[in-house]
Design a protein around this motif. Structure first.
Motif, PDB file in Angstrom:
ATOM      1  N   ALA A  26       0.810  -1.222   0.000  1.00  0.00           N
ATOM      2  CA  ALA A  26       0.000   0.000   0.000  1.00  0.00           C
ATOM      3  C   ALA A  26       0.839   1.267   0.000  1.00  0.00           C
ATOM      4  O   ALA A  26       0.425   2.276  -0.554  1.00  0.00           O
ATOM      5  N   VAL A  27       2.018   1.245   0.629  1.00  0.00           N
ATOM      6  CA  VAL A  27       2.764   2.494   0.786  1.00  0.00           C
ATOM      7  C   VAL A  27       3.872   2.658  -0.246  1.00  0.00           C
ATOM      8  O   VAL A  27       4.603   3.638  -0.214  1.00  0.00           O
ATOM      9  N   ILE A  28       4.011   1.690  -1.169  1.00  0.00           N
ATOM     10  CA  ILE A  28       5.129   1.769  -2.110  1.00  0.00           C
ATOM     11  C   ILE A  28       4.807   2.786  -3.201  1.00  0.00           C
ATOM     12  O   ILE A  28       3.758   2.702  -3.841  1.00  0.00           O
ATOM     13  N   PRO A  29       5.689   3.779  -3.417  1.00  0.00           N
ATOM     14  CA  PRO A  29       5.434   4.753  -4.490  1.00  0.00           C
ATOM     15  C   PRO A  29       5.780   4.154  -5.846  1.00  0.00           C
ATOM     16  O   PRO A  29       6.949   4.021  -6.205  1.00  0.00           O
ATOM     17  N   PHE A  30       4.751   3.782  -6.615  1.00  0.00           N
ATOM     18  CA  PHE A  30       5.001   3.145  -7.909  1.00  0.00           C
ATOM     19  C   PHE A  30       5.303   4.171  -8.986  1.00  0.00           C
ATOM     20  O   PHE A  30       5.840   3.827 -10.029  1.00  0.00           O
ATOM     21  N   GLY A  31       4.906   5.422  -8.744  1.00  0.00           N
ATOM     22  CA  GLY A  31       5.185   6.443  -9.733  1.00  0.00           C
ATOM     23  C   GLY A  31       4.962   7.819  -9.155  1.00  0.00           C
ATOM     24  O   GLY A  31       4.458   7.958  -8.034  1.00  0.00           O
ATOM     25  N   ASN A  32       5.340   8.829  -9.923  1.00  0.00           N
ATOM     26  CA  ASN A  32       5.154  10.203  -9.493  1.00  0.00           C
ATOM     27  C   ASN A  32       3.684  10.614  -9.706  1.00  0.00           C
ATOM     28  O   ASN A  32       2.817   9.749  -9.718  1.00  0.00           O
ATOM     29  N   VAL A  33       3.434  11.865  -9.949  1.00  0.00           N
ATOM     30  CA  VAL A  33       2.058  12.360 -10.049  1.00  0.00           C
ATOM     31  C   VAL A  33       1.604  12.365 -11.506  1.00  0.00           C
ATOM     32  O   VAL A  33       2.373  12.693 -12.400  1.00  0.00           O
ATOM     33  N   LEU A  34       0.351  11.928 -11.720  1.00  0.00           N
ATOM     34  CA  LEU A  34      -0.292  12.122 -13.022  1.00  0.00           C
ATOM     35  C   LEU A  34      -1.242  13.296 -12.860  1.00  0.00           C
ATOM     36  O   LEU A  34      -2.087  13.296 -11.976  1.00  0.00           O
ATOM     37  N   GLN A  35      -1.090  14.317 -13.736  1.00  0.00           N
ATOM     38  CA  GLN A  35      -1.883  15.530 -13.587  1.00  0.00           C
ATOM     39  C   GLN A  35      -2.898  15.615 -14.720  1.00  0.00           C
ATOM     40  O   GLN A  35      -2.521  15.688 -15.888  1.00  0.00           O
TER      41      GLN A  35
END
Lengths: 364, 169
Positions: free
Chosen positions: A94-103
């Motif tokens: 749940a806490v793993i950052p798979f990617g940055n932000v999609l805007q």
């Protein structure tokens, strides 16, 4: 947080959940294909093209098998064990950052289930809880081999958790934060790429810590050469000797999910997460030469970073399988000696080394 | 009082009762783990994320695993349960009852002090703030606690050491 954003974030959680399950499913296929490749065999090729439907066939087989309860088993805990193993395995992604932000206009979607500022500790906590599923299942089976497997799992996990935690402390000394997203951002490279930026990856600053961590990851996920809890030659099947049908399947599944999560954690903490070289140069080039908007270009970089992170993760999963079909199993006393008398002193030495290097300004 | 707080209290009390009332010691340990989880939930509600995570790692993740380990080895069940004499049960009830009495008497006059929104720091439970407080204001108690832990560790290593002539297996 407004409700639409929460809705999108909920969707991300569901996608992470689904992807974990999908990768675990196809890990069973990949395991056989890699085993076949390493042993110069053909491997599964009957079910569907290239045997791609093999996991489906396995699932049907497991679901339709007889549900068996051994005599004298504690029925409630016998069912509870595999459920717990599966739950704790799924919770850590749940806490793993798979990617940055999609805007997209107003809505920003963070490709991460949930961002908490103690993300590293959360993963560590979930990993340490993973042993309960094995212990409870092994004890509830009312079988001495299962119990021995459970006991082995417990002592092995506790021993290797220590070295793993000490290896993470050295990373913490460099990063100064427990948030996995922050740790990823610290490993990114600057806008005009210079080759020194490749040293931003924590594996360059912590080579010894990474080796300790990966050895401990093998022990924590009960993978060969440390799969003593299910050692067939001594314990029949270890903790899952008495399990059949899908309850057995859940244990196998939980192991593959743990491998996936361990690979993801290693990619994020040591291998730069969703960062890749030349990412900002590529973005600037997309804006200046291709005439894209900055938002679109950033979204493209985010997606490429996501693909890159999964590339790293698959690389680690392949490494797990490669080791499994290459190295023989350790003996139990060798396992304990490696954990307590080699890895823990090495990890403490690594902490002192890191402290010294930070004090003299070699790394920061 | 938020519904989440009430729910956590309900589960905490129920599982704490389960620890005492469960016949099977393994069930007792599992209830105790559930109790630790609800306590971590309370820490989260108090904005102490670090404490919540450490509580899970240390208590639920390590200490209770060892508890479960020992209890599985002992193979306690109703056949082998030692029957205590009535006098011991009576004494235990008296001791427990008086402890309850003292607790109730001590808690009776407590005035719950709410927090002062003017100078309340909502970030106080975060790990960096906690580290600052521990190492600046409470450095001596912190180091004393670590010496105590070190002494316990050295003691357990001494106890676990093989004596000369003991069988090596």
């Amino acid at each position: 947080m407004t409700l639409p954003a929460l809705g999108w974030q909920g969707l991300v959680v569901l996608v992470v959940f689904g992807v974990s399950l999908l990768i675990a499913t196809y890990s069973t296929y990949a395991e056989r294909v890699i085993a076949a490749f390493l042993q110069d065999r053909v491997g599964p090729d009957r079910a569907g093209p290239f045997g791609l439907l093999q996991p489906l066939a396995d699932a049907v087989k497991l679901f339709t098998k007889e549900e068996f309860f051994p005599a004298g088993a504690n029925r409630a805990l016998f069912v509870f064990g595999p459920c717990l193993a599966m739950t704790t395995a799924l919770m850590s992604s749940a806490v793993i950052p798979f990617g940055n932000v999609l805007q997209f206009g107003e809505t920003a979607i963070h490709l991460q289930g949930i961002e908490i500022n103690v993300g590293m500790l959360y993963v560590f906590g979930m990993v340490s809880l993973g042993v309960y599923g094995i212990m409870i299942g092994g004890w509830a089976s009312n079988n001495k081999f299962s119990l021995l497997g459970a006991i082995r799992a417990a002592s092995q996990n506790i021993s290797y958790e220590l070295a793993m935690g000490l290896a993470l402390i050295a990373v913490l000394m460099i990063s100064g934060t427990l948030s996995l997203r922050e740790i990823t951002f610290q490993q990114s490279s600057a806008a005009p790429f210079v080759w020194q930026d490749i040293f931003n990856w924590n594996v360059m600053k912590q080579p010894l810590g990474f080796v300790i961590f990966i050895v401990c990851a093998f022990a924590e996920t009960n993978r060969t050469p440390f799969d003593l809890p299910e050692c067939e030659t001594e314990l029949i099947g270890g903790y899952h000797t008495e399990y059949s049908s899908m309850k057995m399947g859940l244990y196998l599944f939980a192991e593959y999910i743990n491998v996936f999560v361990a690979s993801a954690v290693m990619s994020v903490i040591y291998f730069g997460g969703f960062n890749f070289p030349f990412q900002y140069d590529l973005r600037d080039w997309l804006v200046s030469a291709q005439g894209l908007e900055l938002v679109t270009a950033s979204n493209i970089i985010t997606i490429l970073g996501l693909v890159g992170l999964f590339g790293k993760i698959f690389g680690f999963i392949f490494f797990f399988m490669w080791v499994r079909w290459t190295l023989p199993r350790f003996r139990y006393d060798q396992l304990m000696r490696l954990g307590w008398t080699i890895l823990i002193p090495l990890a403490i030495f690594n902490i002192m080394l890191t402290g010294g290097l930070i004090t003299f300004g070699v790394i920061k | 009082m938020s519904p989440l707080f009430l729910f956590l209290c309900f589960v905490a009390l129920l599982s704490a009762l389960g620890v005492v009332l469960a016949k099977n010691p393994v069930h007792s340990v599992l209830f105790l783990i559930l109790t630790f989880f609800t306590l971590s939930g309370h820490y989260l509600l108090l904005n102490a994320q670090f404490l919540a995570a450490v509580n899970i790692i240390v208590y639920a993740g390590a200490i209770m695993v060892l508890f479960l380990f020992v209890i599985m080895f002992l193979n306690l069940n109703e056949d082998t349960e030692p029957h205590k004499p009535a006098l011991a049960k009576f004494a235990a009830a008296i001791a427990g009852g008086s402890l309850l009495l003292i607790l109730v008497a001590a808690m009776r006059d407590i005035q719950p002090v709410g927090y002062d929104p003017a100078n309340f720091n909502s970030q106080i439970g975060m790990v960096d703030k906690l580290g600052m407080v521990l190492f600046k204001e409470y450095a001596l108690p912190f180091e004393l606690a670590s010496v105590l832990l070190l002494a316990a560790m050295v003691g357990s290593v001494m106890l676990g050491k093989r004596e000369t002539g003991e069988r090596n297996f």
